[in-house]
Write a protein that holds these residues in place. Structure first.
Motif, PDB file in Angstrom:
ATOM      1  N   ASP A   1       0.826  -1.214   0.000  1.00 46.36           N
ATOM      2  CA  ASP A   1       0.000   0.000   0.000  1.00 46.36           C
ATOM      3  C   ASP A   1       0.856   1.258   0.000  1.00 46.36           C
ATOM      4  OD1 ASP A   1      -2.319  -1.463  -0.052  1.00 46.36           O
ATOM      5  OD2 ASP A   1      -2.729  -1.293   2.093  1.00 46.36           O
ATOM      6  N   ASP A   2       1.943   1.257   0.780  1.00 46.03           N
ATOM      7  CA  ASP A   2       2.782   2.445   0.877  1.00 46.03           C
ATOM      8  C   ASP A   2       3.418   2.772  -0.474  1.00 46.03           C
ATOM      9  OD1 ASP A   2       4.312   4.459   2.610  1.00 46.03           O
ATOM     10  OD2 ASP A   2       5.939   3.363   1.652  1.00 46.03           O
ATOM     11  N   SER A   3       3.863   1.758  -1.185  1.00 45.59           N
ATOM     12  CA  SER A   3       4.518   1.990  -2.476  1.00 45.59           C
ATOM     13  C   SER A   3       3.510   2.215  -3.599  1.00 45.59           C
ATOM     14  CB  SER A   3       5.428   0.811  -2.825  1.00 45.59           C
ATOM     15  OG  SER A   3       4.672  -0.388  -2.913  1.00 45.59           O
ATOM     16  N   GLY A   4       2.275   1.772  -3.387  1.00 43.28           N
ATOM     17  CA  GLY A   4       1.268   1.941  -4.433  1.00 43.28           C
ATOM     18  C   GLY A   4       1.480   1.017  -5.607  1.00 43.28           C
ATOM     19  N   CYS A   5       1.812  -0.245  -5.344  1.00 38.95           N
ATOM     20  CA  CYS A   5       2.044  -1.197  -6.439  1.00 38.95           C
ATOM     21  C   CYS A   5       0.765  -1.411  -7.250  1.00 38.95           C
ATOM     22  CB  CYS A   5       2.499  -2.545  -5.875  1.00 38.95           C
ATOM     23  SG  CYS A   5       4.107  -2.516  -5.085  1.00 38.95           S
ATOM     24  N   ARG A   6       0.886  -1.334  -8.568  1.00 36.32           N
ATOM     25  CA  ARG A   6      -0.241  -1.629  -9.449  1.00 36.32           C
ATOM     26  C   ARG A   6      -0.353  -3.127  -9.735  1.00 36.32           C
ATOM     27  NH1 ARG A   6      -0.329   1.555 -14.862  1.00 36.32           N
ATOM     28  NH2 ARG A   6      -2.196   0.246 -15.030  1.00 36.32           N
ATOM     29  N   ILE A   7       0.783  -3.795  -9.717  1.00 35.89           N
ATOM     30  CA  ILE A   7       0.794  -5.228  -9.996  1.00 35.89           C
ATOM     31  C   ILE A   7       1.734  -5.879  -8.995  1.00 35.89           C
ATOM     32  CG2 ILE A   7       2.645  -5.025 -11.717  1.00 35.89           C
ATOM     33  CD1 ILE A   7       1.207  -7.238 -13.315  1.00 35.89           C
ATOM     34  N   LEU A   8       1.387  -7.081  -8.576  1.00 35.53           N
ATOM     35  CA  LEU A   8       2.176  -7.770  -7.555  1.00 35.53           C
ATOM     36  C   LEU A   8       2.499  -9.176  -8.028  1.00 35.53           C
ATOM     37  CD1 LEU A   8       3.318  -7.946  -4.625  1.00 35.53           C
ATOM     38  CD2 LEU A   8       1.047  -8.782  -3.924  1.00 35.53           C
ATOM     39  N   PHE A   9       3.797  -9.494  -8.051  1.00 32.93           N
ATOM     40  CA  PHE A   9       4.257 -10.847  -8.343  1.00 32.93           C
ATOM     41  C   PHE A   9       4.574 -11.558  -7.036  1.00 32.93           C
ATOM     42  CE2 PHE A   9       5.052  -8.627 -12.295  1.00 32.93           C
ATOM     43  CZ  PHE A   9       4.834  -9.579 -13.279  1.00 32.93           C
ATOM     44  N   VAL A  10       4.031 -12.752  -6.859  1.00 31.79           N
ATOM     45  CA  VAL A  10       4.272 -13.535  -5.642  1.00 31.79           C
ATOM     46  C   VAL A  10       4.498 -14.996  -6.019  1.00 31.79           C
ATOM     47  CG1 VAL A  10       2.924 -12.054  -4.087  1.00 31.79           C
ATOM     48  CG2 VAL A  10       1.781 -13.893  -5.329  1.00 31.79           C
ATOM     49  N   ASP A  11       5.111 -15.737  -5.111  1.00 31.29           N
ATOM     50  CA  ASP A  11       5.153 -17.181  -5.270  1.00 31.29           C
ATOM     51  C   ASP A  11       3.966 -17.781  -4.528  1.00 31.29           C
ATOM     52  OD1 ASP A  11       5.922 -16.963  -2.616  1.00 31.29           O
ATOM     53  OD2 ASP A  11       7.976 -17.628  -2.952  1.00 31.29           O
ATOM     54  N   ASP A  12       3.845 -19.084  -4.605  1.00 29.57           N
ATOM     55  CA  ASP A  12       2.682 -19.769  -4.043  1.00 29.57           C
ATOM     56  C   ASP A  12       2.526 -19.503  -2.546  1.00 29.57           C
ATOM     57  OD1 ASP A  12       0.490 -21.767  -4.261  1.00 29.57           O
ATOM     58  OD2 ASP A  12       1.792 -22.950  -2.953  1.00 29.57           O
ATOM     59  N   GLU A  13       3.627 -19.519  -1.817  1.00 30.57           N
ATOM     60  CA  GLU A  13       3.541 -19.320  -0.364  1.00 30.57           C
ATOM     61  C   GLU A  13       3.050 -17.924  -0.003  1.00 30.57           C
ATOM     62  OE1 GLU A  13       7.197 -21.353   1.647  1.00 30.57           O
ATOM     63  OE2 GLU A  13       7.640 -21.037  -0.479  1.00 30.57           O
ATOM     64  N   ARG A  14       3.580 -16.915  -0.691  1.00 35.59           N
ATOM     65  CA  ARG A  14       3.151 -15.548  -0.411  1.00 35.59           C
ATOM     66  C   ARG A  14       1.687 -15.354  -0.826  1.00 35.59           C
ATOM     67  NH1 ARG A  14       7.449 -16.647   1.905  1.00 35.59           N
ATOM     68  NH2 ARG A  14       8.013 -17.598  -0.065  1.00 35.59           N
ATOM     69  N   TYR A  15       1.280 -15.974  -1.940  1.00 33.60           N
ATOM     70  CA  TYR A  15      -0.116 -15.857  -2.367  1.00 33.60           C
ATOM     71  C   TYR A  15      -1.048 -16.431  -1.301  1.00 33.60           C
ATOM     72  CZ  TYR A  15      -4.480 -16.518  -4.833  1.00 33.60           C
ATOM     73  OH  TYR A  15      -5.811 -16.492  -5.171  1.00 33.60           O
ATOM     74  N   GLN A  16      -0.710 -17.614  -0.807  1.00 32.42           N
ATOM     75  CA  GLN A  16      -1.580 -18.234   0.197  1.00 32.42           C
ATOM     76  C   GLN A  16      -1.571 -17.450   1.501  1.00 32.42           C
ATOM     77  OE1 GLN A  16      -1.883 -22.518   0.491  1.00 32.42           O
ATOM     78  NE2 GLN A  16      -0.520 -22.786  -1.260  1.00 32.42           N
ATOM     79  N   ARG A  17      -0.432 -16.859   1.846  1.00 33.33           N
ATOM     80  CA  ARG A  17      -0.365 -16.046   3.064  1.00 33.33           C
ATOM     81  C   ARG A  17      -1.300 -14.843   2.949  1.00 33.33           C
ATOM     82  NH1 ARG A  17       5.555 -14.345   4.665  1.00 33.33           N
ATOM     83  NH2 ARG A  17       5.672 -16.616   4.750  1.00 33.33           N
ATOM     84  N   LEU A  18      -1.254 -14.181   1.809  1.00 41.49           N
ATOM     85  CA  LEU A  18      -2.133 -13.028   1.605  1.00 41.49           C
ATOM     86  C   LEU A  18      -3.594 -13.454   1.462  1.00 41.49           C
ATOM     87  CD1 LEU A  18       0.111 -10.983  -0.851  1.00 41.49           C
ATOM     88  CD2 LEU A  18      -0.536 -10.289   1.460  1.00 41.49           C
ATOM     89  N   ALA A  19      -3.823 -14.587   0.794  1.00 42.05           N
ATOM     90  CA  ALA A  19      -5.197 -15.041   0.591  1.00 42.05           C
ATOM     91  C   ALA A  19      -5.866 -15.393   1.909  1.00 42.05           C
ATOM     92  CB  ALA A  19      -5.216 -16.250  -0.349  1.00 42.05           C
TER      93      ALA A  19
END
Length: 581
Positions: A145-163
């Motif tokens: 949010d601070d950086s204002g990313c328009r697109i985010l690349f993640v691996d499976d672990e980070r995706y599940q953590r955020l999900a």
């Protein structure tokens, strides 16, 4: 010198004085020629022949052809294949509407996809935001949010953590997931649908990068660092910052040869075992930039494991490893070390954490490898000083002298008075590696970046040859195995516990990690909390490496000075039993 040399050096060393070596290397017309340019209106010495941009660098890397760029498990990606993937993803990003100045988040462990995403985004002028893959979903949410990313690349672990926590992430238009093992939500897509898997990169079309006008001082990255108060700050780096490290590292190596009285050999590609995360400037800037320029091979590990590291050193004939002192210690002291052929090792390099002189000696005497370190910080995009070979053996508690495009000075508490040689004060640094400032934090930028200088917050001294000695950190920070732990962040979490009314986080020495975090806590009257309970409280809210390894409870509030600042040095005695152990 700071102490007696750790090993017997050649009585004729050094064959060349430091100043003479620098003069010989920076001669006009040479590889390390220096010129002065204006950066944000400030005349600055720069490497004249540094590549102009990340796009130029990755395009030039095609010349390395079939040589392996990244190795991960059974995946071997050549320089040619890597460039094909970079170009394909760069065009895909343009098709998504990503352009110059847009922020692209990147949160994943070390995988072959990491540099592909990094160079693809940077080559079209986007600003890459490497996020700490160890962060909790709440910490990741802040950085995104601070950086204002328009697109985010993640691996499976980070995706599940955020999900799992499902933060809103309002700025994110698309999430691209590498190696997904679960069904994705409508806002997400698979990276493999854009560029395939690493095994197939070599079959991608041979395309050029999108044509984008880039200047050396255009913004390229936001790496997050933290201060002693408030939220993490994003250090806004430029293409020049990252390109500077290529010649800085090469210069330090060349200087070692001249000091030894040897001819500088022609550059030959080396194999690196990359043990530290790419989201750190040490790995991304100090290691990967030079690797791409030289055609080096980067061997990745899923996670650090000493046995697996020794297997990879033997299998891949690794020439260089390190990153933080912890890695060297764990290999040195492993009982099965003799079962592996580690003879290919030529150097063990590290920074980012305190290291004991004993480690320097043992690397040299037991591995036959040359130790090296350097000093830098996120705000300097890694390297400012280089220290290796006999110079390091002779001055094992120094971080070396600055490279010739950088300047160091020691400044008094008034922030104005420059101190004399040998006096301890705050270390200030300047040069083309210093970042542009903090992202969207003008007040913090003004306080830290002054007329081209960065106030480092480190307490240090310089000797008469310019070697710097870091004696303490003015910033209230603990470095555990290369990971920064900012005390106020952990203290704020402890304060949020209903039983805690006073607390402090301090660093206690650890032989291989450098330091570990420990806490002193005063509980509210009538309240109870155990060490395990408070550790679990922190662990649930912050990355696990920030959890105090020990907590001591005191009956009274903590000692403070007249200004109300806790006297943390007085608290270390509470952990003498742990330090002794």
């Amino acid at each position: 010198m700071d102490m007696e040399p750790l090993v017997a050096l050649d009585p004729a060393w050094p064959k060349m004085a430091l100043a003479d070596a620098e003069a010989a290397l920076t001669v006009a017309g040479g590889k390390f020629e220096i010129e002065t340019v204006e950066i944000d209106g400030i005349p600055t010495r720069v490497w004249k022949h540094a590549p102009p941009s990340l796009a130029w660098l990755i395009a030039a890397s095609r010349a390395h052809g079939a040589r392996a760029f990244t190795v991960y498990e059974d995946e071997r990606v050549s320089y040619d294949a890597n460039f094909r993937a970079v170009a394909a993803l760069a065009h895909a990003l343009v098709a998504m509407g990503i352009g110059k100045g847009d922020r692209v988040g990147l949160a994943m462990r070390n995988l072959p996809e990491w540099p592909v995403i990094f160079f693809a985004a940077a080559s079209i002028g986007a600003i890459v935001v490497p996020l700490n893959a160890w962060w909790t979903s709440g910490e990741l949410e802040y950085g995104i949010d601070d950086s204002g990313c328009r697109i985010l690349f993640v691996d499976d672990e980070r995706y599940q953590r955020l999900a799992t926590d499902n933060p809103a992430l309002p700025a994110i238009e698309k999430m691209v997931v590498a190696r997904a093992s679960v069904a994705l939500d409508p806002r997400a897509m698979r990276l493999e649908d854009l560029i395939g898997t690493p095994h197939g990169y070599a079959t991608l079309p041979d395309a050029e990068l999108p044509s984008v006008a880039l200047l050396p001082d255009d913004a390229a990255t936001i790496f997050y660092t933290s201060g002693t108060t408030g939220n993490p700050k994003g250090a806004l780096g430029s293409h020049r910052n990252l390109m500077t490290n290529i010649l800085t590292s090469a210069f330090s190596g060349a200087r070692t040869y001249l000091r030894r009285g040897e001819a500088i050999p022609d550059p030959t590609p080396k194999t690196f075992l990359t043990c530290i995360p790419m989201f750190h400037v040490t790995a991304c800037s100090a290691t990967m930039m030079g690797a791409v320029a030289a055609g080096n091979t980067l061997v990745f590990m899923r996670k650090w494991d000493t046995i697996r590291a020794m297997e990879l050193i033997e299998r891949e004939k690794v020439h260089v490893t390190g990153g933080v002192p912890t890695i060297a210690w764990q290999i040195l002291e492993h009982p099965d070390r003799d079962r592996y052929d580690l003879s290919s090792l030529e150097a063990i390099a590290y920074g980012g954490a305190p290291s004991a002189p004993e480690l320097v000696r043992r690397i040299f005497t037991e591995f036959g490898a040359l130790p090296s370190n350097g000093w830098g910080m996120t705000e300097t995009m890694a390297t400012v000083t280089g220290h290796g070979g006999e110079d390091y053996l002779a001055r094992p508690t120094s971080a070396g002298p600055p490279v010739p495009v950088a300047d160091l000075k020691i400044v008094d508490e008034d922030g104005v008075t420059e101190l004399a040689i040998g006096d301890v004060g705050e270390l200030w640094a300047r040069g083309p590696m210093v970042v542009k400032g903090y992202w969207n934090k003008p007040e913090a930028s003004a306080a830290t970046f002054v007329n081209g200088w960065v106030r480092t917050g480190d307490l240090a001294r310089l000797d008469d040859e310019g070697f710097v000695y870091i004696v303490d950190r003015a910033k209230d920070m603990i470095i555990r195995g290369g990971e920064n732990i900012y005390s106020s962040e952990v203290e704020n979490v402890l304060y949020a516990h209903p039983a805690v009314t006073d607390c402090a986080l301090i660093g206690i020495p650890h032989r291989t990690l450098g330091e570990e975090p420990a806490a002193v806590v005063h509980l509210a009257p009538g309240m109870e909390a155990s060490e395990a309970e408070l550790q679990a409280w922190v662990k649930a809210r912050l990355a696990i490496f920030k959890t105090p390894v020990a907590i001591r409870f005191v009956h009274d509030t903590l000692p403070r000075n007249a200004n109300g600042k806790i006297l943390k040095k007085d608290l270390k005695v509470l952990f003498e039993d742990r330090v002794a152990a």
